[in-house]
Design an enzyme around this catalytic site. Structure first.
Site, PDB file in Angstrom:
ATOM      1  N   ALA A 278       3.819  -0.510  -2.669  1.00  0.00           N
ATOM      2  CA  ALA A 278       3.772  -1.580  -3.195  1.00  0.00           C
ATOM      3  C   ALA A 278       2.627  -2.230  -2.952  1.00  0.00           C
ATOM      4  O   ALA A 278       1.961  -2.217  -2.303  1.00  0.00           O
ATOM      5  CB  ALA A 278       5.059  -2.506  -2.844  1.00  0.00           C
TER       6      ALA A 278
ATOM      7  N   GLY B  30       6.305   2.755  -1.533  1.00  0.00           N
ATOM      8  CA  GLY B  30       6.929   2.702  -2.851  1.00  0.00           C
ATOM      9  C   GLY B  30       6.362   3.950  -3.645  1.00  0.00           C
ATOM     10  O   GLY B  30       7.034   4.408  -4.404  1.00  0.00           O
TER      11      GLY B  30
ATOM     12  N   GLU C 165       8.701   6.495  -2.353  1.00  0.00           N
ATOM     13  CA  GLU C 165       9.946   6.256  -3.139  1.00  0.00           C
ATOM     14  C   GLU C 165       9.927   6.723  -4.479  1.00  0.00           C
ATOM     15  O   GLU C 165      11.290   7.151  -4.938  1.00  0.00           O
ATOM     16  CB  GLU C 165      10.292   4.831  -2.758  1.00  0.00           C
ATOM     17  CG  GLU C 165      10.486   4.501  -1.087  1.00  0.00           C
ATOM     18  CD  GLU C 165      10.811   2.816  -1.124  1.00  0.00           C
ATOM     19  OE1 GLU C 165       9.893   2.163  -1.410  1.00  0.00           O
ATOM     20  OE2 GLU C 165      11.581   2.525  -0.467  1.00  0.00           O
TER      21      GLU C 165
ATOM     22  N   GLU D 257       5.820   1.413   5.790  1.00  0.00           N
ATOM     23  CA  GLU D 257       6.404  -0.369   5.755  1.00  0.00           C
ATOM     24  C   GLU D 257       6.252  -0.885   7.024  1.00  0.00           C
ATOM     25  O   GLU D 257       5.803  -2.090   7.042  1.00  0.00           O
ATOM     26  CB  GLU D 257       7.655  -0.110   4.973  1.00  0.00           C
ATOM     27  CG  GLU D 257       7.513   0.185   3.440  1.00  0.00           C
ATOM     28  CD  GLU D 257       7.610   1.508   3.079  1.00  0.00           C
ATOM     29  OE1 GLU D 257       7.419   2.492   3.888  1.00  0.00           O
ATOM     30  OE2 GLU D 257       8.029   1.808   1.757  1.00  0.00           O
TER      31      GLU D 257
END
Ligand code: 3H9
Length: 683
Positions: A60, A99, A102, A122
């Site tokens: 992200a 992300g 993910e 993260e």
């Protein structure tokens, strides 16, 4: 366009295109969502998602974390990918992190290039995976490995990912391998969320919690990740995802996440100041004077970065020692799998050690890493001037000494700079670049280029005794010794600072590095010390008693048999005795009071460094304290932490302490100014 789509026959190619690292910001999320609809509209038989520039996606976009989340949210986008009737395949080159990983979990198939890496970093940003990582990963790799990956934040190689079941294939060309997958077989692959959850295993969860408490004490995110993973094991996927999302959003706006983001971006922003436009000179061969622990560590850091390195020593014995030291580091790196046999032998080929300075006659940089004595260093500088090219840079690794005085012995002081590496120099990331009054811009630009090549964090500092880091350290130790003499024990002080987040307290650290170095420094400073300033003699008495730290089997602690550490009542008595001689009535300090004194002493000194222009910015001080002195990263560095207290509160507390000792607690003008104006110190 941050996501591009292209159709070839029945295959859709979706490419994330958001240089430099394909961070998943709003436009990427929207682009991926549009791509899901596009692929369905086109009734494709598969989508192959990859990242432009040989990089899948770094996660992200952390720059967005300071504002409210904007739709479409990544978890929703990934639900759409996972549940689409067009199966998605992740073709991973470079890194798939956070992300990015993910996205891969939401695909039916994951194919990695052999040198690619995948992971969930993260927690290093103070959050947890927030787009399904905590919920889908255990389905693929099981509970133990999911906990390890997510709480450590460490990425894994393609080979490890394949062994763990995280990916299905390794291929040199992931896009091609994805294209070749049989359509029917692809259709049979179950979405990750539909795979069974591993069973709840309290032993495994307890071990993970225990491990996190030992390794990342004080940090919220890793423990929260374990809770969220555990919750998901018993919940339907959508409910698990909702638990994850809630925790992610809470953590995203937490103080720890803000502090970690601050350090993450500060580390990357540590670059050559804009006003220096001179190009760096090209370095190929570097000479290092002195092959002790520091010199050989610097040598290895430079060998790692591809330089040819020659260590210059005084005599044959020194040459042998230097060779042994470098050889030891090379072998250890090989043993730990950090380098291959070929890389080890390549490093050895580029290394030599000699007493003959002429063998460094083509070196364009020399770094002196000899004994901390002005006389010794002056002589070395003059010898280097005689043997090296006239425009070669001559640097000193001094931790305290005056770079201007050293430079003045040369005909061209503009070629002199301080390069203050931290031990072990091949591991520690910080490099203080000490700018002398006459140091040229070319020399500074070259120092920054060197730091970049060695993957160090460069911080430019001005000349003063101890520069930024060691000047703050001296104040920290002085405050600790004062608290010790006035009422505490070294172990109480160490414990208080460990509770704050340091891996070790000031006394345990000194035992590691040795008490003799600081002692020599104090003797050097005797002539210039402010006579009005209180002097704490306990450390001198330790040296008189031969308690120099671990290397003598005893320092502030005792190390019987070289193992373990025991509190030493004789050391505690020294505090009591000195207080008695000085007529001081000792008091009992709480852990909070200990922390207050040590931290405020550092903050006040750091504010003076800023005020005097020795440090360029509060962020530079954060980098120095985190990467050179063990200040807890999750507190964002000394000045970031100071701003959480606020200048007005700091001034108020120092004023209180100044009633006991107005000399030691003289408030920095900068703090006063920030308190008066209501501004942050970190601005
Ligand atoms: C996450 O994914 C949460 C999700 O689970 C849930 C969402 C709902 N964001 O490091 P470099 C910039 S959390 C924004 O020098 P390298 C960086 O600032 C995220 N920017 O390159 C720099 O900018 P500049 C989890 C980022 O080749 C430039 O890119 N992911 C981000 O040495 C180059 O960076 C991570 O924690 C980012 N996420 O290393 C991964 N990442 O040019 C963090 C980088 O203006 N990133 N930038 O100075 C990394 O580990 C390294 O950047 C990487 C490349 C290994 C990718």
């Amino acid at each position: 366009m941050s996501v591009t789509t292209r159709r070839e026959d029945n295959v859709g190619y979706v490419e994330i295109d958001n240089a430099p690292v394909n961070a998943i910001g709003l436009s990427v999320r929207q682009g991926l969502l549009d791509a899901v609809r596009w692929a369905e509209r086109e009734a494709l038989d598969r989508v192959i998602v990859s990242g432009k520039g040989g990089m899948f996606a770094a996660g992200a976009d952390a720059k967005e974390f300071d504002s409210a989340p904007v739709e479409p949210h990544l978890p929703d986008v990934l639900n759409q990918i996972e549940n689409s009737f067009v199966p998605w395949i992740a073709a991973i080159e470079g890194v798939a992190l956070g992300g990015g990983a993910e996205i891969a979990l939401a695909c039916r198939l994951r194919i990695m290039a052999p040198n690619a890496r995948i992971g969930f970093p993260e927690v290093t940003l103070g959050v947890i995976p927030g787009a399904g990582g905590t919920q889908r990963l255990p389905h693929l790799v099981g509970l133990t490995d999911a906990l390890n990956m997510i709480t450590s934040g460490k990425p894994m190689s393609a080979k490890a990912a394949l062994e763990k079941g995280l990916i299905q294939t390794i291929h040199d060309e992931p896009n091609y391998a994805a294209f070749m997958v049989n359509t029917e077989e692809l259709g049979c692959i179950v979405p990750t969320s539909d795979l069974p959850s591993p069973p709840v295993d309290q032993d495994v969860l307890n071990t993970a919690r225990h491990h996190v408490n030992a390794k990342s004490a004080g940090q919220i995110a890793p423990l929260r990740a374990i809770d969220v993973i555990e919750a998901g094991l018993n919940l339907p996927i959508q409910e698990g995802l909702a638990v994850e999302r809630k925790a992610f959003l809470e953590l995203r706006s937490s103080d720890q996440a803000k502090a970690l983001r601050h350090i993450f971006f500060a580390e990357r922003a540590a670059k050559l100041p804009n006003d220096i436009t001179a190009p760096p000179i090209t370095l190929e061969h570097v000479a290092i004077v002195g092959g002790g622990t520091m010199g050989s560590g610097i040598a290895y850091a430079l060998l790692n970065a591809g330089f040819r390195v020659t260590i210059l020593e005084n005599d044959a014995e020194g040459v042998e020692r230097a060779k042994e030291n470098v050889e030891t580091i090379v072998s250890a790196s090989l043993k730990r799998g950090l380098i291959s046999e070929q890389e080890a032998s390549d490093r050895k080929d580029r290394f030599s050690a000699t007493t003959d300075y002429d063998q460094a006659s083509d070196a364009t940089l020399a770094i002196e890493a000899a004994f901390e004595s002005m006389d010794v260093k002056r002589k070395i500088f003059l010898t280097l001037e005689k043997h090296l090219p006239a425009d070669a840079i001559i640097a000193s690794n001094t931790s305290y000494l005056d770079i201007n005085e050293l430079a003045s012995v040369l005909q061209e002081p503009l070629r002199v700079i301080g390069l203050h590496f931290f031990a072990p120099a091949h591991i520690m990331k910080l490099l203080e670049i000490v700018r002398g009054d006459k140091t040229s811009d070319t020399v500074i630009a070259t120092a920054f280029a060197l730091a970049k090549r060695c993957r160090k964090i460069p911080v430019m500092v001005g000349v003063c005794d101890g520069f930024v880091g060691n000047r703050i350290l001296a104040r920290y130790r002085e405050a600790a010794d004062t608290v010790f003499m006035d009422g505490s024990t070294p172990w109480e002080i160490d414990e208080a600072m460990v509770e704050f987040g340091y891996a070790m307290g000031p006394y345990a650290v000194q035992d590691l590095s040795g008490l003799d170095i600081a002692h020599a420094n104090r003797r050097r400073q005797d002539a210039t010390r402010d006579p009005a300033r209180r002097y704490i003699p306990i450390a001198d008495r330790m040296v008189e008693l031969g308690k120099l730290g671990r290397k003598t089997g005893a320092g502030w602690y005792r190390y019987p048999g070289g193992e373990g550490r025991v509190d030493d009542p004789i050391v505690a008595d020294l505090g009591i005795e000195e207080a008695h001689f000085a007529g001081i009535e000792r008091v009992e300090y709480s852990a909070d009071e200990i922390r207050q004194r040590l931290l405020l002493a550092m903050i006040n000194e750091a504010a003076d460094l800023l005020h005097e222009g020795i440090a360029q910015s509060a962020t530079d001080i954060d980098l120095v304290t985190v990467f050179g002195y063990g200040f807890p990263r999750w507190r964002g560095g000394l000045m970031h932490y100071a701003d959480t207290l606020g200048a007005a509160e700091i001034v108020k507390q120092i004023q209180q302490l100044a009633k006991e000792d107005p000399v030691a607690w003289k408030i920095s003008p900068l703090l006063k100014q920030c308190a008066d104006n209501g501004t942050r110190i970190g601005r």
